[in-house]
Design a protein around this motif. Structure first.
Motif, PDB file in Angstrom:
ATOM      1  N   GLU A 114       0.821  -1.203   0.000  1.00 13.66           N
ATOM      2  CA  GLU A 114       0.000   0.000   0.000  1.00 13.66           C
ATOM      3  C   GLU A 114       0.857   1.256   0.000  1.00 13.66           C
ATOM      4  O   GLU A 114       2.035   1.222   0.310  1.00 13.66           O
ATOM      5  CB  GLU A 114      -0.930  -0.037   1.217  1.00 13.66           C
ATOM      6  N   SER A 115       0.216   2.350  -0.303  1.00 14.14           N
ATOM      7  CA  SER A 115       0.903   3.633  -0.342  1.00 14.14           C
ATOM      8  C   SER A 115       1.645   3.885   0.970  1.00 14.14           C
ATOM      9  O   SER A 115       1.089   3.692   2.042  1.00 14.14           O
ATOM     10  CB  SER A 115      -0.155   4.717  -0.564  1.00 14.14           C
TER      11      SER A 115
ATOM     12  N   VAL B 140      -5.653   1.912 -19.194  1.00 11.63           N
ATOM     13  CA  VAL B 140      -5.379   0.477 -19.302  1.00 11.63           C
ATOM     14  C   VAL B 140      -4.826   0.054 -20.649  1.00 11.63           C
ATOM     15  O   VAL B 140      -3.915  -0.761 -20.702  1.00 11.63           O
ATOM     16  CB  VAL B 140      -6.595  -0.418 -18.974  1.00 11.63           C
TER      17      VAL B 140
ATOM     18  N   GLN C  93      -1.300   1.323 -20.687  1.00 15.30           N
ATOM     19  CA  GLN C  93      -0.542   0.540 -19.704  1.00 15.30           C
ATOM     20  C   GLN C  93      -0.151  -0.804 -20.298  1.00 15.30           C
ATOM     21  O   GLN C  93       0.983  -1.243 -20.173  1.00 15.30           O
ATOM     22  CB  GLN C  93      -1.412   0.332 -18.463  1.00 15.30           C
ATOM     23  N   SER C  94      -1.104  -1.427 -20.961  1.00  8.75           N
ATOM     24  CA  SER C  94      -0.851  -2.714 -21.570  1.00  8.75           C
ATOM     25  C   SER C  94       0.246  -2.613 -22.642  1.00  8.75           C
ATOM     26  O   SER C  94       1.114  -3.483 -22.737  1.00  8.75           O
ATOM     27  CB  SER C  94      -2.170  -3.210 -22.156  1.00  8.75           C
TER      28      SER C  94
ATOM     29  N   HIS D 137       1.060  -1.215  -7.226  1.00 10.65           N
ATOM     30  CA  HIS D 137       0.105  -1.731  -6.256  1.00 10.65           C
ATOM     31  C   HIS D 137      -0.992  -2.512  -6.974  1.00 10.65           C
ATOM     32  O   HIS D 137      -1.971  -2.907  -6.376  1.00 10.65           O
ATOM     33  CB  HIS D 137      -0.469  -0.596  -5.407  1.00 10.65           C
ATOM     34  N   ASP D 138      -0.787  -2.727  -8.277  1.00  9.18           N
ATOM     35  CA  ASP D 138      -1.777  -3.418  -9.093  1.00  9.18           C
ATOM     36  C   ASP D 138      -1.431  -4.911  -9.166  1.00  9.18           C
ATOM     37  O   ASP D 138      -0.498  -5.319  -9.853  1.00  9.18           O
ATOM     38  CB  ASP D 138      -1.781  -2.794 -10.492  1.00  9.18           C
ATOM     39  N   LEU D 139      -2.199  -5.723  -8.461  1.00  9.25           N
ATOM     40  CA  LEU D 139      -1.887  -7.152  -8.402  1.00  9.25           C
ATOM     41  C   LEU D 139      -2.141  -7.842  -9.740  1.00  9.25           C
ATOM     42  O   LEU D 139      -1.665  -8.946  -9.971  1.00  9.25           O
ATOM     43  CB  LEU D 139      -2.689  -7.814  -7.282  1.00  9.25           C
ATOM     44  N   GLY D 140      -2.888  -7.183 -10.627  1.00  8.92           N
ATOM     45  CA  GLY D 140      -3.073  -7.716 -11.966  1.00  8.92           C
ATOM     46  C   GLY D 140      -1.797  -7.563 -12.792  1.00  8.92           C
ATOM     47  O   GLY D 140      -1.360  -8.497 -13.462  1.00  8.92           O
ATOM     48  N   VAL D 141      -1.188  -6.387 -12.725  1.00 13.41           N
ATOM     49  CA  VAL D 141       0.061  -6.155 -13.454  1.00 13.41           C
ATOM     50  C   VAL D 141       1.140  -7.130 -12.980  1.00 13.41           C
ATOM     51  O   VAL D 141       1.890  -7.690 -13.781  1.00 13.41           O
ATOM     52  CB  VAL D 141       0.530  -4.685 -13.291  1.00 13.41           C
TER      53      VAL D 141
ATOM     54  N   ALA E  63       0.707 -10.125 -11.815  1.00 16.13           N
ATOM     55  CA  ALA E  63       0.420 -11.449 -12.367  1.00 16.13           C
ATOM     56  C   ALA E  63       0.831 -11.520 -13.829  1.00 16.13           C
ATOM     57  O   ALA E  63       1.240 -12.557 -14.328  1.00 16.13           O
ATOM     58  CB  ALA E  63      -1.069 -11.766 -12.228  1.00 16.13           C
ATOM     59  N   ARG E  64       0.762 -10.382 -14.521  1.00 13.24           N
ATOM     60  CA  ARG E  64       1.089 -10.378 -15.945  1.00 13.24           C
ATOM     61  C   ARG E  64       2.589 -10.419 -16.199  1.00 13.24           C
ATOM     62  O   ARG E  64       3.033 -11.030 -17.139  1.00 13.24           O
ATOM     63  CB  ARG E  64       0.467  -9.166 -16.634  1.00 13.24           C
TER      64      ARG E  64
ATOM     65  N   LEU F 107      -5.421  -9.226   1.045  1.00 21.15           N
ATOM     66  CA  LEU F 107      -5.272  -8.387  -0.134  1.00 21.15           C
ATOM     67  C   LEU F 107      -5.826  -9.101  -1.364  1.00 21.15           C
ATOM     68  O   LEU F 107      -6.594  -8.540  -2.145  1.00 21.15           O
ATOM     69  CB  LEU F 107      -3.778  -8.105  -0.321  1.00 21.15           C
TER      70      LEU F 107
ATOM     71  N   SER G 246      -9.558  -9.308  -1.220  1.00 18.96           N
ATOM     72  CA  SER G 246     -10.330  -8.073  -1.364  1.00 18.96           C
ATOM     73  C   SER G 246     -10.485  -7.664  -2.821  1.00 18.96           C
ATOM     74  O   SER G 246     -11.157  -6.688  -3.123  1.00 18.96           O
ATOM     75  CB  SER G 246      -9.682  -6.948  -0.562  1.00 18.96           C
TER      76      SER G 246
ATOM     77  N   PRO H 235     -12.017  -7.968  -6.499  1.00 17.23           N
ATOM     78  CA  PRO H 235     -13.194  -8.579  -7.116  1.00 17.23           C
ATOM     79  C   PRO H 235     -12.733  -9.684  -8.056  1.00 17.23           C
ATOM     80  O   PRO H 235     -11.755  -9.532  -8.771  1.00 17.23           O
ATOM     81  CB  PRO H 235     -13.827  -7.426  -7.888  1.00 17.23           C
TER      82      PRO H 235
END
Ligand SMILES: Nc1ncnc2c1ncn2[C@@H]1O[C@H](COP(=O)(O)OP(=O)(O)OP(=O)(O)O)[C@@H](O)[C@H]1O
Ligand SMILES: Nc1ncnc2c1ncn2[C@@H]1O[C@H](COP(=O)(O)OP(=O)(O)OP(=O)(O)O)[C@@H](O)[C@H]1O
Ligand code: SF4
Ligand SMILES: [Mg+2]
Ligand SMILES: [Mg+2]
Lengths: 335, 332
Positions: free
Chosen positions: B40-41, B186, B189-190, B212-216, B218-219, B253, B256, B258
């Motif tokens: 987190e920040s 997005v 970003q991609s 802080h982007d858990l998607g990035v 994973a990528r 984390l 939380s 979605p």
């Protein structure tokens, strides 16, 4: 929003336009063009639902939200709220109508007056609209603070004493003070940390359940929008390009922009990411002061045909409840 | 090993008190690897990488202790001249806001050729040619003409790509990317994430990517380090971390977020409260005030970072109970 009964339309937006004039010249300010921030947008929001509005920066999401509350005067179009065309209301009629329509802002830091106590911030709109007496004021503030998960004694403190998530709760309490039925949530979680975002989203959902609220939820985080919305509208360069049920949008996106947008959003699962096909869009979004002729998306669309550079595709209902604006998408059945 | 950071401690001495920004952080990275740092920040992500490049303003900052071995040298022991040579040359950095690192009054060409002159002694037509190639490499259309532009004439995504071009001009061994895509859309970003991945395959550079982007994460990452209140609380290969998180904070984390496969109307898991004030850290585990698994010991003693399997480290007294028959985050 399931069930057989036909839900009531709470808000109906018809051909809404908002152009910002571009002026040049120091002395005589000539009108040299327009930023077409919102360009002919139509949609309905049903009572009790959440309509998600997504799209990239500058595509006009905030302008839609502000214009439909008449915080900006529309350049054209109508907005019916509870059957009444609010674009025709006089300023004083509009002030009364706005009690039922509130907005929560992206920036919990900038949207609260730093020199007012939390109690005064929350009670100001109630006193202004004379819906609470000074005597009942403290009780009502206390009730609202507890409703958004804050302690009643916070009323005496100032905004700088709170964290971002707490300030967003204060903003929500203020917007609930007038007992609205409709709230525009403009990126209410974008400025917050991941672990705090879930707290605020849960709060918004709980409030919706208990108070029967209707939301327009603006965001660029597509996974959160999918979580909170019943239906979702995708905007690109001032226009809605696709609007449908949230599951339909993710399972069966039809507009090439929606497809690219969904594939660009990384999924927090390394196993899925490893096998994912990503549609990479080239270039940037064109300027809304000079949108391309034909389809707005033609400069970046991997599928564009000659016809797409000539004519603008209308937003068409291609299957029940699924609206798409693309020349290449054919209706699946004749209505 | 290209970089080994051991026990780094960085603090800021401010009028409000001592900020315990980084409290004994260790990590390493090898050629061709991508390490993501999440949290987190304010949890110390930027300070923990800026410290290794000695980019901490002193005062108020102070690197109190630690060792930063980079290609066999301790970067914390170099003099200013030596560390300047490392920066930009062997270690390059890109930031969230490209405007803070691009000079607004110089053309893009001038900014890239300056780097080429300094590091490769390349000048004139050869430097211009190389600058154009670099811009082309980061997919800026019409690169040769765009060299004459000033930064304000570029869009946000183009500026970030120009930053990447500048960072790569000297073919660094290590690229540090501090939230380079957070401010971008997005689809842009991609583009940047894919671009950096492609370039990494060509040059075999190592990448530390802060986000802080858990998607990035994973990528693009192979390994992840989760920070909380200046501590590394969990570190593991990416699939291991997402599939088998062993710290209550990591678990919360991930819970939380979605999920695409969640049925409608499930509430998100949410971690109550907020991160601690790093001026007055609680005694014991910094996550204890928010933790649903807290026990008496957590309130008094900081749990050490210990392995739960070969490459998976966790700092939690109850690591063996998490996701292992112990209390779990509600499955959504
Ligand atoms: N008050 C204004 N005057 C002039 N132009 C404006 C004004 N407000 C917005 N615009 C322009 O209108 C367009 C749409 O802006 P808007 O803020 O609605 O986008 P958005 O989708 O909310 O973007 P973001 O995701 O960045 O918040 C942009 O090009 C913006 O520059
Ligand atoms: N120059 C400074 N003076 C005083 N305190 C500082 C300074 N720079 C950083 N800090 C403090 O050090 C801590 C760690 O900051 P850092 O910038 O590393 O956080 P971060 O994890 O990168 O956060 P973000 O995600 O917001 O970038 C914070 O508490 C911050 O307030
Ligand atoms: S050490 Fe204790 S408080 Fe800290 S995370 Fe583990 S269980 Fe929770
Ligand atoms: Mg906006
Ligand atoms: Mg940072």
């Amino acid at each position: 929003m399931s069930g057989n009964h036909k839900p009531k339309v709470l808000l109906s937006v018809q051909n809404l336009k908002k152009y910002f004039p571009i002026r040049q010249g120091m002395v005589i300010r000539r009108h040299v063009g327009d930023v077409k921030a919102v360009d002919d947008v139509s949609f309905d929001i049903y009572e009790g639902e959440t309509l998600g509005l997504v799209g990239e920066s500058g595509c006009g999401k905030t302008t839609v939200g502000r214009t439909l509350l008449r915080l900006y005067e529309p350049t054209g179009g109508k907005v019916f709220f509870d059957g009444q065309d609010i674009t025709r209301l006089s300023p004083s009629e509009m002030r009364a109508a706005r009690r039922k329509m509130q907005m929560i802002f992206q920036d919990p830091y900038a949207s609260l007056n730093p020199r007012m106590t939390v109690g005064n911030i929350i009670s100001e709109p109630m006193l202004y609209h004379r819906i609470v007496s000074r005597a009942d004021r403290d009780e009502r503030v206390r009730e609202l603070l507890e409703m958004v998960g804050l302690r009643a004694y916070f009323a005496k403190r100032y905004p700088h004493e709170f964290s971002g998530g707490q300030r967003q709760r204060i903003g929500i309490a203020r917007s609930l003070a007038l007992e609205p039925s409709f709230i525009v949530c403009d990126e209410p979680i974008s400025a917050l940390d991941v672990s705090i975002q879930a707290q605020i989203v849960n709060l918004l959902e709980e409030l919706q359940d208990t108070l029967g609220l209707t939301y327009l939820f603006i965001a660029h985080d597509l996974s959160m929008v999918r979580h909170i919305s019943d239906r979702i509208a995708v905007m690109y360069l001032g226009k809605i390009v696709e609007l449908t049920d949230r599951n339909e949008l993710y399972d069966n996106p039809l507009h090439p922009y929606t497809k690219a947008l969904l594939s660009a959003v990384p999924i927090p699962d390394p196993v899925i990411e490893e096998q994912r096909e990503i549609i990479e869009l080239e270039g940037d979004v064109p300027s809304p002061s000079n949108p391309p002729k034909g389809c707005n998306f033609n400069t970046r669309c991997p599928l564009a045909q000659p016809h797409c550079f000539e004519a603008e595709p209308p937003l068409v209902e291609v299957s029940p409840g699924h609206h798409v604006a693309c020349h290449l998408v054919e209706p699946t059945e004749t209505a | 090993m290209l970089l080994e950071v051991e026990n780094l401690v960085t603090r800021f001495y401010t009028s409000e008190g001592v900020v315990h920004a980084v409290n004994g952080v260790s990590y390493n990275i090898d050629h061709g690897e991508t390490l993501a740092i999440v949290g987190e920040s304010g949890c110390g992500k930027s300070v923990s990488v800026r410290s290794i490049m000695r980019l901490i303003p002193q005062p108020p900052g102070k690197i109190e202790s630690g060792r930063v071995m980079f290609k066999g040298r301790d970067l914390l022991g170099l003099n200013d001249e030596q560390i300047r040579k490392v920066r930009g040359n062997e270690i390059a950095m890109i930031f969230q806001d490209p405007m803070t690192s691009l000079n607004p009054v110089l053309t893009i060409e001038r900014q890239i050729t300056e780097a080429l002159e300094q590091h490769w002694k390349m000048s004139g037509a050869a430097a211009t040619q190389r600058a154009a190639e670099l811009l082309e490499m980061v997919s800026i259309p019409n690169a040769r003409a765009r060299l004459k532009d000033y930064p304000y004439q570029f869009s946000g995504g183009m500026r970030q790509r120009a930053m990447v071009a500048m960072a790569l001009a000297c073919e660094p061994d290590l690229l540090i990317a501090d939230e380079p895509t957070t401010a971008l859309d997005v689809t842009i970003q991609s583009q940047i994430v894919n671009l950096v991945r492609r370039l990494q395959q060509q040059t075999n550079m190592a990448i530390i990517w802060i986000t802080h982007d858990l998607g990035v994460v994973a990528r693009l990452a192979q390994r992840v380090m989760v920070m909380y209140a200046g501590y590394v609380i969990e570190a593991a290969p990416v699939k291991e971390l997402y599939g088998n998180p062993r710290h209550p904070y990591t678990l919360g984390l991930l819970g939380s977020l979605p999920r695409l496969d969640a049925p409608p109307n499930t509430r998100l898991f949410s971690i109550p409260g907020q991160p601690p004030d790093q001026v007055a850290l609680p005694e014991g585990c910094p996550f204890a005030p928010r933790c649903h698994m807290v026990i008496e010991r957590c309130l008094h003693e900081m749990p050490p970072e210990e392995p739960v399997s070969e490459h998976h480290h966790v700092a939690c007294w109850r690591k063996d109970d998490v996701g292992n028959g112990g209390p779990r985050v509600r499955q959504s």
